[in-house]
Write an enzyme that holds these catalytic residues in place. Structure first.
Site, short mmCIF file in Angstrom:
data_model
loop_
_atom_site.label_atom_id
_atom_site.label_comp_id
_atom_site.label_asym_id
_atom_site.label_seq_id
_atom_site.Cartn_x
_atom_site.Cartn_y
_atom_site.Cartn_z
N ASN A 67 68.15 35.47 11.32
CA ASN A 67 67.05 35.98 10.69
C ASN A 67 65.79 35.65 11.29
OD1 ASN A 67 64.78 36.24 8.99
ND2 ASN A 67 66.31 37.07 7.40
N HIS A 106 60.76 34.42 10.23
CA HIS A 106 59.68 33.65 10.12
C HIS A 106 58.94 33.47 11.44
CE1 HIS A 106 60.11 32.81 5.86
NE2 HIS A 106 61.56 32.72 6.20
N HIS A 153 64.03 41.25 7.51
CA HIS A 153 63.53 41.71 6.10
C HIS A 153 62.35 42.22 6.11
CE1 HIS A 153 63.52 40.94 1.62
NE2 HIS A 153 63.05 41.86 1.79
N ARG A 166 59.65 43.45 4.18
CA ARG A 166 59.24 43.29 2.65
C ARG A 166 58.34 44.31 2.30
NH1 ARG A 166 60.12 39.19 -0.76
NH2 ARG A 166 61.39 37.84 -0.01
N ARG A 172 54.58 41.10 4.73
CA ARG A 172 54.21 39.59 4.87
C ARG A 172 54.77 38.99 6.34
NH1 ARG A 172 57.31 36.02 0.31
NH2 ARG A 172 56.74 37.69 -1.02
N GLU A 220 67.39 43.92 6.22
CA GLU A 220 67.42 43.61 4.62
C GLU A 220 66.27 44.48 4.11
OE1 GLU A 220 66.73 39.55 4.36
OE2 GLU A 220 68.88 38.96 5.19
N THR A 261 63.81 35.50 -1.12
CA THR A 261 64.70 36.30 -2.02
C THR A 261 65.15 35.18 -2.83
OG1 THR A 261 65.02 37.43 -0.26
CG2 THR A 261 66.51 37.92 -2.15
N GLU A 305 77.12 40.80 0.68
CA GLU A 305 76.69 39.37 1.13
C GLU A 305 76.58 38.35 -0.12
OE1 GLU A 305 73.34 39.35 4.04
OE2 GLU A 305 72.88 37.39 3.44
N HIS A 312 71.73 32.57 2.72
CA HIS A 312 70.54 32.14 2.05
C HIS A 312 70.49 30.52 2.14
CE1 HIS A 312 67.06 32.05 -0.37
NE2 HIS A 312 66.66 33.19 0.18
N1 PXP Z 1 70.37 36.73 3.58
C1 PXP Z 1 69.63 37.55 2.87
C2 PXP Z 1 70.01 38.50 1.93
C3 PXP Z 1 68.22 36.92 2.71
O1 PXP Z 1 67.38 37.62 2.09
C4 PXP Z 1 67.58 35.83 3.42
C5 PXP Z 1 66.23 35.44 3.44
O2 PXP Z 1 65.63 36.68 4.03
C6 PXP Z 1 68.72 35.42 4.36
C7 PXP Z 1 69.98 35.69 4.23
C8 PXP Z 1 68.45 34.10 5.38
O3 PXP Z 1 67.87 33.12 4.38
P1 PXP Z 1 67.36 31.75 5.03
O4 PXP Z 1 66.21 31.85 5.77
O5 PXP Z 1 67.24 30.79 4.01
O6 PXP Z 1 68.41 31.24 6.00
#
Ligand code: PXP
Length: 243
Positions: free
Chosen positions: A9, A12, A45, A47, A51, A72, A103, A154, A194
């Protein structure tokens, strides 16, 4: 045991760029590096408050990634319209509230509460997009995902990641395993994610039938010190560790 895919992901990377609202660091370049280091999927994601990831990032990512784009988003008509336009390989539908830092858990599907999810899932699937639902590791949510026609679930791993002490961790892992068995029985592809990091990921990767883990924050945080390529490669190595 089949290979557990790694979805990296890159939200960030965009969070940092948006701190200056400039062009660097570029999430598309991050996606390229992550893929070259072994990421099977690139996750982001979009949003509603934009952001981090912006609409233009999605278009650029789709151009660069012929496969493995995992988007996402919340089940809102304007977001689904964007997904249909971008045509990612996967959409994971997540709950979203304006003030959350990240999330906070899976979709609330208790009591048959599904809103427009069945219609959304059908529209996306008809367009050839794989659909997963982000759910807590509970039988009722997994069954609902199946009844609604999702391709995958998921499982939310945040309670597992937050658990302190071996006993609590073991209980949370067991919930994930049981939900995973049910998903497999219902022919749902099994994903999880997550708050997974380098210290807690291996037991989740070794859950029977696990196909994909989506991981962001820990990889991007580590990349600040060692670079993105080694940070992704190290996570990939942990996913491939044999029990
Ligand atoms: N899976 C989902 C559905 C999420 O919303 C997120 C955060 O955007 C992640 C995985 C990844 O989470 P993390 O950044 O804590 O690894």
């Amino acid at each position: 045991m089949p290979h557990v895919k790694l979805g990296v992901n890159i939200d960030h990377v965009a969070t940092l760029r948006q701190a200056r609202k400039d062009v660097d660091p570029d999430p598309v370049s991050a996606a390229r590096v992550a893929r070259s280091a072994g990421a099977d999927l690139i996750v982001c994601h979009l949003r509603q408050d934009r952001r981090h990831i912006q609409d233009k990032d999605l278009h650029a990512l789709r151009k660069v990634l012929k496969t493995g784009l995992h988007l996402e988003l919340a089940d809102r008509p304007e977001m689904i319209k964007i997904a249909l336009d971008i045509q990612p390989d996967w959409v994971c539908i997540v709950p979203e509230t304006p003030d959350e830092v990240t999330t906070e858990g899976g979709l609330d599907l208790k009591g048959g509460k599904a809103g427009s999810l069945d219609k959304t899932i059908k529209r996306l699937k008809d367009a050839g997009v794989g659909v997963s639902l982000f759910v807590d590791p509970e039988a009722v949510a997994v069954r609902m995902a199946h009844n609604l026609g999702a391709d995958a679930v998921e499982l939310c791993t945040s309670e597992y990641a937050k658990a302190v002490g071996r006993h609590k961790q073991h209980n949370e892992l067991e919930k994930l395993e049981l939900a995973g068995y049910l998903a497999h029985e219902l022919k749902l592809e099994l994903h999880a994610g997550h708050a997974l990091d380098y210290s807690n990921v291996v037991p989740v990767a070794q859950i029977p039938h696990m196909r994909c883990l989506n991981i962001g924050f820990a990889v991007i945080a580590r990349s600040l010190f060692m670079g993105l390529k080694p940070a992704v490669a190290e996570m990939k190595r942990l996913l491939q560790q044999q029990p």
